[in-house]
Design an enzyme around this catalytic site. Sequence first.
Site, PDB file in Angstrom:
ATOM      1  N   ASP A  86      35.366  44.869  47.835  1.00 34.35           N
ATOM      2  CA  ASP A  86      34.190  43.700  47.621  1.00 34.35           C
ATOM      3  C   ASP A  86      32.658  44.506  47.555  1.00 34.35           C
ATOM      4  O   ASP A  86      31.913  43.977  46.938  1.00 34.35           O
ATOM      5  CB  ASP A  86      34.257  42.911  48.922  1.00 34.35           C
ATOM      6  CG  ASP A  86      35.288  41.918  48.736  1.00 34.35           C
ATOM      7  OD1 ASP A  86      35.129  40.885  48.217  1.00 34.35           O
ATOM      8  OD2 ASP A  86      36.361  42.183  49.242  1.00 34.35           O
ATOM      9  N   GLU A 116      31.117  37.827  47.231  1.00 35.16           N
ATOM     10  CA  GLU A 116      31.623  39.225  47.525  1.00 35.16           C
ATOM     11  C   GLU A 116      30.953  39.835  48.745  1.00 35.16           C
ATOM     12  O   GLU A 116      31.246  40.309  49.514  1.00 35.16           O
ATOM     13  CB  GLU A 116      31.190  40.116  46.200  1.00 35.16           C
ATOM     14  CG  GLU A 116      31.963  39.343  45.055  1.00 35.16           C
ATOM     15  CD  GLU A 116      33.437  39.157  44.971  1.00 35.16           C
ATOM     16  OE1 GLU A 116      34.048  39.472  46.146  1.00 35.16           O
ATOM     17  OE2 GLU A 116      33.960  38.961  43.855  1.00 35.16           O
ATOM     18  N   HIS A 119      32.164  38.311  51.843  1.00 38.56           N
ATOM     19  CA  HIS A 119      33.588  38.985  51.970  1.00 38.56           C
ATOM     20  C   HIS A 119      33.231  40.285  52.858  1.00 38.56           C
ATOM     21  O   HIS A 119      34.021  40.562  53.860  1.00 38.56           O
ATOM     22  CB  HIS A 119      34.229  38.939  50.863  1.00 38.56           C
ATOM     23  CG  HIS A 119      34.503  37.871  50.173  1.00 38.56           C
ATOM     24  ND1 HIS A 119      35.286  38.139  49.025  1.00 38.56           N
ATOM     25  CD2 HIS A 119      34.743  36.735  50.464  1.00 38.56           C
ATOM     26  CE1 HIS A 119      35.386  36.783  48.528  1.00 38.56           C
ATOM     27  NE2 HIS A 119      35.085  36.005  49.566  1.00 38.56           N
ATOM     28  N   TYR A 123      34.529  41.353  56.828  1.00 36.72           N
ATOM     29  CA  TYR A 123      35.255  42.581  57.233  1.00 36.72           C
ATOM     30  C   TYR A 123      34.486  42.988  58.374  1.00 36.72           C
ATOM     31  O   TYR A 123      35.105  43.578  59.279  1.00 36.72           O
ATOM     32  CB  TYR A 123      35.306  43.603  56.114  1.00 36.72           C
ATOM     33  CG  TYR A 123      36.059  43.081  54.899  1.00 36.72           C
ATOM     34  CD1 TYR A 123      37.285  42.634  55.110  1.00 36.72           C
ATOM     35  CD2 TYR A 123      35.556  43.397  53.658  1.00 36.72           C
ATOM     36  CE1 TYR A 123      37.910  42.127  53.755  1.00 36.72           C
ATOM     37  CE2 TYR A 123      36.178  42.815  52.583  1.00 36.72           C
ATOM     38  CZ  TYR A 123      37.254  42.378  52.641  1.00 36.72           C
ATOM     39  OH  TYR A 123      38.163  41.864  51.568  1.00 36.72           O
ATOM     40  N   GLU A 180      39.993  41.347  40.553  1.00 40.24           N
ATOM     41  CA  GLU A 180      40.293  40.056  41.125  1.00 40.24           C
ATOM     42  C   GLU A 180      41.672  39.794  41.348  1.00 40.24           C
ATOM     43  O   GLU A 180      42.213  39.050  42.220  1.00 40.24           O
ATOM     44  CB  GLU A 180      39.484  38.807  40.499  1.00 40.24           C
ATOM     45  CG  GLU A 180      38.084  39.080  40.551  1.00 40.24           C
ATOM     46  CD  GLU A 180      37.134  39.079  41.593  1.00 40.24           C
ATOM     47  OE1 GLU A 180      37.855  38.565  42.582  1.00 40.24           O
ATOM     48  OE2 GLU A 180      35.930  39.351  41.718  1.00 40.24           O
ATOM     49  N   GLU A 212      39.111  34.851  45.880  1.00 39.41           N
ATOM     50  CA  GLU A 212      39.401  35.690  44.605  1.00 39.41           C
ATOM     51  C   GLU A 212      40.318  35.103  43.862  1.00 39.41           C
ATOM     52  O   GLU A 212      40.063  35.002  42.468  1.00 39.41           O
ATOM     53  CB  GLU A 212      40.101  37.152  45.268  1.00 39.41           C
ATOM     54  CG  GLU A 212      39.219  37.717  46.514  1.00 39.41           C
ATOM     55  CD  GLU A 212      37.957  38.235  46.237  1.00 39.41           C
ATOM     56  OE1 GLU A 212      37.344  38.043  44.925  1.00 39.41           O
ATOM     57  OE2 GLU A 212      37.434  38.899  46.847  1.00 39.41           O
ATOM     58  N   HIS A 216      37.357  33.337  41.326  1.00 40.57           N
ATOM     59  CA  HIS A 216      36.810  34.564  40.712  1.00 40.57           C
ATOM     60  C   HIS A 216      37.862  35.121  39.742  1.00 40.57           C
ATOM     61  O   HIS A 216      37.269  35.268  38.643  1.00 40.57           O
ATOM     62  CB  HIS A 216      36.778  35.762  41.613  1.00 40.57           C
ATOM     63  CG  HIS A 216      35.778  35.419  42.920  1.00 40.57           C
ATOM     64  ND1 HIS A 216      35.420  36.238  43.689  1.00 40.57           N
ATOM     65  CD2 HIS A 216      34.930  34.280  43.246  1.00 40.57           C
ATOM     66  CE1 HIS A 216      34.620  35.877  44.727  1.00 40.57           C
ATOM     67  NE2 HIS A 216      34.389  34.439  44.266  1.00 40.57           N
TER      68      HIS A 216
HETATM   69 FE   LIG Z   1      35.817  39.551  46.927  1.00 35.01          FE
HETATM   70 FE   LIG Z   2      36.067  38.476  44.093  1.00 39.57          FE
END
Ligand SMILES: [Fe+2]
Ligand SMILES: [Fe+2]
Length: 337
Positions: A86, A116, A119, A123, A180, A212, A216
Amino acid sequence: MRAKKYYNPKGENILDEKIFGGSPTGFVDFNRSRYRWDSNIYDLMNANTWFPSEVNTVNEKKNFELLTENEQAIYKLTFAQLSFNDSAQEEYLSDFRRLANNRLVKAVLSLQIMQEVNHSKSYAVLLDAAGNSGEVFDLYKYDAALNRKNQRIAEQFARYIEGGSAEKMLLSAMASVNLEGIYFLLGFAYIYVLGDKVPGARDMIKFIARDELNTHLPLFANIFKTIHKENKISTSTIDDIYGMIKEAVDIELEYGRYLLENYPIMGLTEDLIEKTVYNYANDRLEKIGLEPIFEQSSQTYLQKLVQKHLNMNDVRSNFFESNVSNYAKSSIDLDDF
Ligand SMILES: [Fe+2]
Ligand SMILES: [Fe+2]
């Protein structure tokens, strides 16, 4: 930088703006789209909006500590690698976006860049709750296989990003199809194999996988097919595309085998991960309009796990039912060609 880039009244008609080459006027007009898929994917991305705080991570530390040693290693090495993907994609999309001409496609890429980043934030939230954030984000320094996968992905990304021709842009789009559609997939599956043992991680991955795989990947498959259709692409470039996906399969399996050999856990075998990655690669080739080349198997247990969690989290049907008026003018299809 020339002012023309921002405002160019003598630029081409908005419906003539291609992804590669040309001269846009500088307007983002969602009501006049050369490609329907771009605004449809934009709407679906928006409908999928989520925040890491929606996932319950209160018990993540306790749950993580109950995992076996190998399961803990799989958890950490999976998130260490996914978080790289990411981070890299945010940067890569910014570079790819600069190469693109069509303003609406660029607008959709802007939203993808934001996702992204979301994301990456997720995490951080999850690993902070699990109590191992610093350790996981630094694992690339100590784990040679992780470092190698990251390095190989970065090298494939960097190869054609300077652009300069439709063919180089097509190859550049292929790097995103691989990211992706392939580099995340064993990681997603591993977290689903751990499943109920780590519901925080599982639920976070459910949201990420939906972005994703449902938006994406279709976005880049459409970008790929559009560049392919609108430009003369040589056979040798298509050979290079096949070379890139073969490399992607090798990258994904190399790390997969490493985890399997060093941290074996219930339910994972070499045969299973090979069949899974080959099936995914064939599917990605079909999605970009090329012939599949890998040995095809029936849908694997890992693919079923990924699909099951995707279905549980799919807002597309509800979204389109409740927003019918938005689609009176255009197809709800994510794929024009
Ligand atoms: Fe992502
Ligand atoms: Fe992505």
